[in-house]
Design a protein around this motif. Structure first.
Motif, mmCIF file in Angstrom:
data_model
loop_
_atom_site.group_PDB
_atom_site.id
_atom_site.type_symbol
_atom_site.label_atom_id
_atom_site.label_comp_id
_atom_site.label_asym_id
_atom_site.label_seq_id
_atom_site.Cartn_x
_atom_site.Cartn_y
_atom_site.Cartn_z
ATOM 1 N N GLU A 163 0.857 -1.177 0.000
ATOM 2 C CA GLU A 163 0.000 0.000 0.000
ATOM 3 C C GLU A 163 0.901 1.237 0.000
ATOM 4 O O GLU A 163 1.934 1.257 0.677
ATOM 5 C CB GLU A 163 -0.881 0.012 1.258
ATOM 6 C CG GLU A 163 -1.860 -1.142 1.351
ATOM 7 C CD GLU A 163 -3.162 -0.856 0.650
ATOM 8 O OE1 GLU A 163 -3.281 0.225 0.029
ATOM 9 O OE2 GLU A 163 -4.081 -1.697 0.720
ATOM 10 N N TRP A 164 0.507 2.255 -0.743
ATOM 11 C CA TRP A 164 1.348 3.441 -0.805
ATOM 12 C C TRP A 164 1.498 4.083 0.571
ATOM 13 O O TRP A 164 2.540 4.661 0.886
ATOM 14 C CB TRP A 164 0.787 4.450 -1.817
ATOM 15 C CG TRP A 164 -0.484 5.158 -1.374
ATOM 16 C CD1 TRP A 164 -1.757 4.811 -1.668
ATOM 17 C CD2 TRP A 164 -0.557 6.330 -0.563
ATOM 18 N NE1 TRP A 164 -2.643 5.688 -1.091
ATOM 19 C CE2 TRP A 164 -1.935 6.638 -0.410
ATOM 20 C CE3 TRP A 164 0.375 7.155 0.048
ATOM 21 C CZ2 TRP A 164 -2.377 7.731 0.332
ATOM 22 C CZ3 TRP A 164 -0.065 8.255 0.789
ATOM 23 C CH2 TRP A 164 -1.431 8.536 0.927
ATOM 24 N N GLN A 165 0.463 3.952 1.404
ATOM 25 C CA GLN A 165 0.506 4.593 2.721
ATOM 26 C C GLN A 165 1.638 4.061 3.594
ATOM 27 O O GLN A 165 2.134 4.769 4.480
ATOM 28 C CB GLN A 165 -0.823 4.393 3.464
ATOM 29 C CG GLN A 165 -2.024 5.058 2.805
ATOM 30 C CD GLN A 165 -2.758 4.119 1.845
ATOM 31 O OE1 GLN A 165 -2.142 3.222 1.263
ATOM 32 N NE2 GLN A 165 -4.056 4.329 1.673
ATOM 33 N N SER A 166 2.054 2.831 3.344
ATOM 34 C CA SER A 166 3.116 2.250 4.164
ATOM 35 C C SER A 166 4.504 2.505 3.592
ATOM 36 O O SER A 166 5.508 2.243 4.270
ATOM 37 C CB SER A 166 2.898 0.740 4.308
ATOM 38 O OG SER A 166 2.997 0.103 3.032
ATOM 39 N N LEU A 167 4.580 3.000 2.362
ATOM 40 C CA LEU A 167 5.880 3.137 1.715
ATOM 41 C C LEU A 167 6.258 4.578 1.392
ATOM 42 O O LEU A 167 7.380 5.010 1.686
ATOM 43 C CB LEU A 167 5.898 2.302 0.432
ATOM 44 C CG LEU A 167 7.241 2.177 -0.287
ATOM 45 C CD1 LEU A 167 8.294 1.578 0.638
ATOM 46 C CD2 LEU A 167 7.108 1.335 -1.542
ATOM 47 N N ILE A 168 5.355 5.342 0.780
ATOM 48 C CA ILE A 168 5.691 6.695 0.344
ATOM 49 C C ILE A 168 6.096 7.589 1.522
ATOM 50 O O ILE A 168 7.130 8.279 1.457
ATOM 51 C CB ILE A 168 4.536 7.323 -0.457
ATOM 52 C CG1 ILE A 168 4.229 6.479 -1.699
ATOM 53 C CG2 ILE A 168 4.884 8.757 -0.860
ATOM 54 C CD1 ILE A 168 5.381 6.339 -2.658
ATOM 55 N N PRO A 169 5.337 7.622 2.630
ATOM 56 C CA PRO A 169 5.791 8.443 3.767
ATOM 57 C C PRO A 169 7.158 8.026 4.285
ATOM 58 O O PRO A 169 7.959 8.879 4.686
ATOM 59 C CB PRO A 169 4.697 8.215 4.812
ATOM 60 C CG PRO A 169 3.480 7.842 4.015
ATOM 61 C CD PRO A 169 4.006 7.020 2.885
ATOM 62 N N ALA A 170 7.458 6.732 4.268
ATOM 63 C CA ALA A 170 8.770 6.265 4.721
ATOM 64 C C ALA A 170 9.872 6.750 3.784
ATOM 65 O O ALA A 170 10.970 7.116 4.237
ATOM 66 C CB ALA A 170 8.778 4.742 4.813
ATOM 67 N N LEU A 171 9.602 6.762 2.477
ATOM 68 C CA LEU A 171 10.574 7.275 1.521
ATOM 69 C C LEU A 171 10.832 8.765 1.746
ATOM 70 O O LEU A 171 11.979 9.228 1.724
ATOM 71 C CB LEU A 171 10.082 7.050 0.095
ATOM 72 C CG LEU A 171 10.155 5.628 -0.463
ATOM 73 C CD1 LEU A 171 9.495 5.569 -1.838
ATOM 74 C CD2 LEU A 171 11.599 5.163 -0.549
ATOM 75 N N ILE A 172 9.758 9.513 1.969
ATOM 76 C CA ILE A 172 9.902 10.952 2.211
ATOM 77 C C ILE A 172 10.728 11.196 3.472
ATOM 78 O O ILE A 172 11.629 12.042 3.498
ATOM 79 C CB ILE A 172 8.519 11.613 2.319
ATOM 80 C CG1 ILE A 172 7.799 11.550 0.953
ATOM 81 C CG2 ILE A 172 8.635 13.048 2.800
ATOM 82 C CD1 ILE A 172 6.345 11.977 1.002
ATOM 83 N N GLN A 173 10.436 10.414 4.515
ATOM 84 C CA GLN A 173 11.193 10.582 5.760
ATOM 85 C C GLN A 173 12.664 10.238 5.568
ATOM 86 O O GLN A 173 13.549 10.929 6.078
ATOM 87 C CB GLN A 173 10.593 9.681 6.849
ATOM 88 C CG GLN A 173 11.239 9.883 8.220
ATOM 89 C CD GLN A 173 10.583 9.021 9.282
ATOM 90 O OE1 GLN A 173 9.880 8.064 8.975
ATOM 91 N NE2 GLN A 173 10.794 9.374 10.541
ATOM 92 N N ALA A 174 12.937 9.196 4.813
ATOM 93 C CA ALA A 174 14.324 8.816 4.556
ATOM 94 C C ALA A 174 15.059 9.896 3.774
ATOM 95 O O ALA A 174 16.243 10.156 4.020
ATOM 96 C CB ALA A 174 14.368 7.499 3.796
ATOM 97 N N LEU A 175 14.370 10.552 2.847
ATOM 98 C CA LEU A 175 14.986 11.606 2.067
ATOM 99 C C LEU A 175 15.237 12.843 2.909
ATOM 100 O O LEU A 175 16.173 13.615 2.645
ATOM 101 C CB LEU A 175 14.117 11.946 0.869
ATOM 102 C CG LEU A 175 14.075 10.879 -0.232
ATOM 103 C CD1 LEU A 175 12.961 11.169 -1.228
ATOM 104 C CD2 LEU A 175 15.405 10.804 -0.957
ATOM 105 N N GLU A 176 14.401 13.070 3.931
ATOM 106 C CA GLU A 176 14.620 14.202 4.834
ATOM 107 C C GLU A 176 15.865 13.978 5.675
ATOM 108 O O GLU A 176 16.615 14.913 5.969
ATOM 109 C CB GLU A 176 13.399 14.407 5.728
ATOM 110 C CG GLU A 176 12.197 14.943 4.972
ATOM 111 C CD GLU A 176 10.937 14.997 5.829
ATOM 112 O OE1 GLU A 176 10.952 14.359 6.915
ATOM 113 O OE2 GLU A 176 9.959 15.617 5.407
#
Length: 327
Positions: A309-322
């Protein structure tokens, strides 16, 4: 058996994308070596010194340069190149030549109009070439959303193709003959009214990374997709169902009835991978697919696939990029 027929690289506005220009010259050199012929580059632009250095780095046999403004329009480049290709030295091998341009919308329009002007064969955007002993050219292309490979034959007139060059200079010790040409007088420029963009997000045109949402992502995903795209210096796209649902503007639609994109990386979120959508993505693009349906067709064409599900992956990617910003 070598047929000694030349490969020409055409570069309008040289100096605007030096990496792609050098790769195109290296592609011309590689194909000329395969064919047993010569490699030429014909460039138009204002930076003569840099253009010549690029040609020498690629190990070309001949480099032809015309001093022109870098803001000519496509029809003006057609006039300039069509006239230049009729000059001695270039015209000698033109009827048997394979002519290459860097694949982008303006260059592909240039290639088609130039083929009509010269009585040549427009091959469109190609992925590979095969040469036969009589000197014929078989050009390979993708069709129907990259689900089918087709071959076009060109046996007469210059064959003009758009390519996305990947070749690197091989540092061959070859002397490059440098030639200067006087650019002809082109037709007048068409009047253009520039309308400023009002949308705050990056445009799809020219984006090296595209993050795209589909029916499976839902409307709630798009704010996160815009945020992810901004983090990686990319742009947001959408499938037709997402645009029809009102989740993204039609200017971001990708596919056979939308825009054609050629980024280095295409992140497909909640996109099933229909042929109509894949027809809008360059076949050289690396696809990263995120979809909760493990049987989605997008996984058949993706280099990387994640069933989630995008909800479990996209926010994690954004956080990793921060934590570790993209470079």
């Amino acid at each position: 058996m070598p047929d000694n027929r030349p490969i020409y690289a055409l570069i309008p506005a040289c100096g605007t994308d030096t990496h792609a220009e050098l790769a195109l010259m290296a592609e011309a050199r590689k194909l000329a070596d395969r064919r047993g012929g010569h490699a030429h580059v014909l460039m138009a632009g204002s930076d003569t010194e840099h253009a010549v250095a690029q040609a020498r780095a690629a190990g070309l046999d001949h480099a032809w340069h015309m001093a022109t403004p870098i803001d000519l329009q496509v029809h003006q480049y057609v006039d300039v190149f069509a006239t230049a290709l009729q000059t001695p030295g270039l015209a000698d091998g033109l009827r048997e030549a394979l002519v290459l341009v860097i694949a982008n919308p303006d260059n592909e329009a240039l290639a088609g109009a130039l083929a009509a002007r010269l009585g040549g064969a427009p091959l469109g955007r190609c992925t590979g070439f095969v040469f036969d002993e009589p000197g014929g050219i078989a050009a390979q292309r993708s069709a129907y959303g990259n689900r089918l490979d087709i071959t076009l034959s060109a046996n007469a007139g210059p064959a003009i193709a758009a390519v996305r060059p990947q070749a690197q200079p091989s540092n061959q010790d070859r002397p490059t003959e440098i030639h200067s040409l006087e650019a002809c007088d082109a037709r007048a420029a068409y009047p253009v009214n520039t309308v400023p963009r009002t949308e705050p997000h990056a445009a799809l045109e020219g984006a090296s990374i595209v993050v795209s949402g589909g029916r499976g992502s839902g409307e709630a995903a798009f704010p996160a997709l815009y945020e992810l795209a901004a983090k990686v210096g990319g742009a947001v796209g959408a499938s037709l169902p997402a645009v029809d649902a009102g989740w993204a503007p039609v200017t971001r639609q990708i596919g056979i009835s939308g825009k054609y994109v050629s980024p280095h990386i295409y992140v497909a979120v909640g996109i099933s991978g229909t042929p109509q959508h894949l027809a809008g993505i360059d076949p050289h693009t690396r696809i990263v697919a995120i979809n909760k349906d493990a049987d989605a067709n997008i996984f058949n064409v993706a280099q990387i696939g994640v069933v989630a599900e995008w909800q479990s992956l996209i926010p994690a990617l954004i956080q990793a990029l921060e934590i570790s910003p993209a470079r």
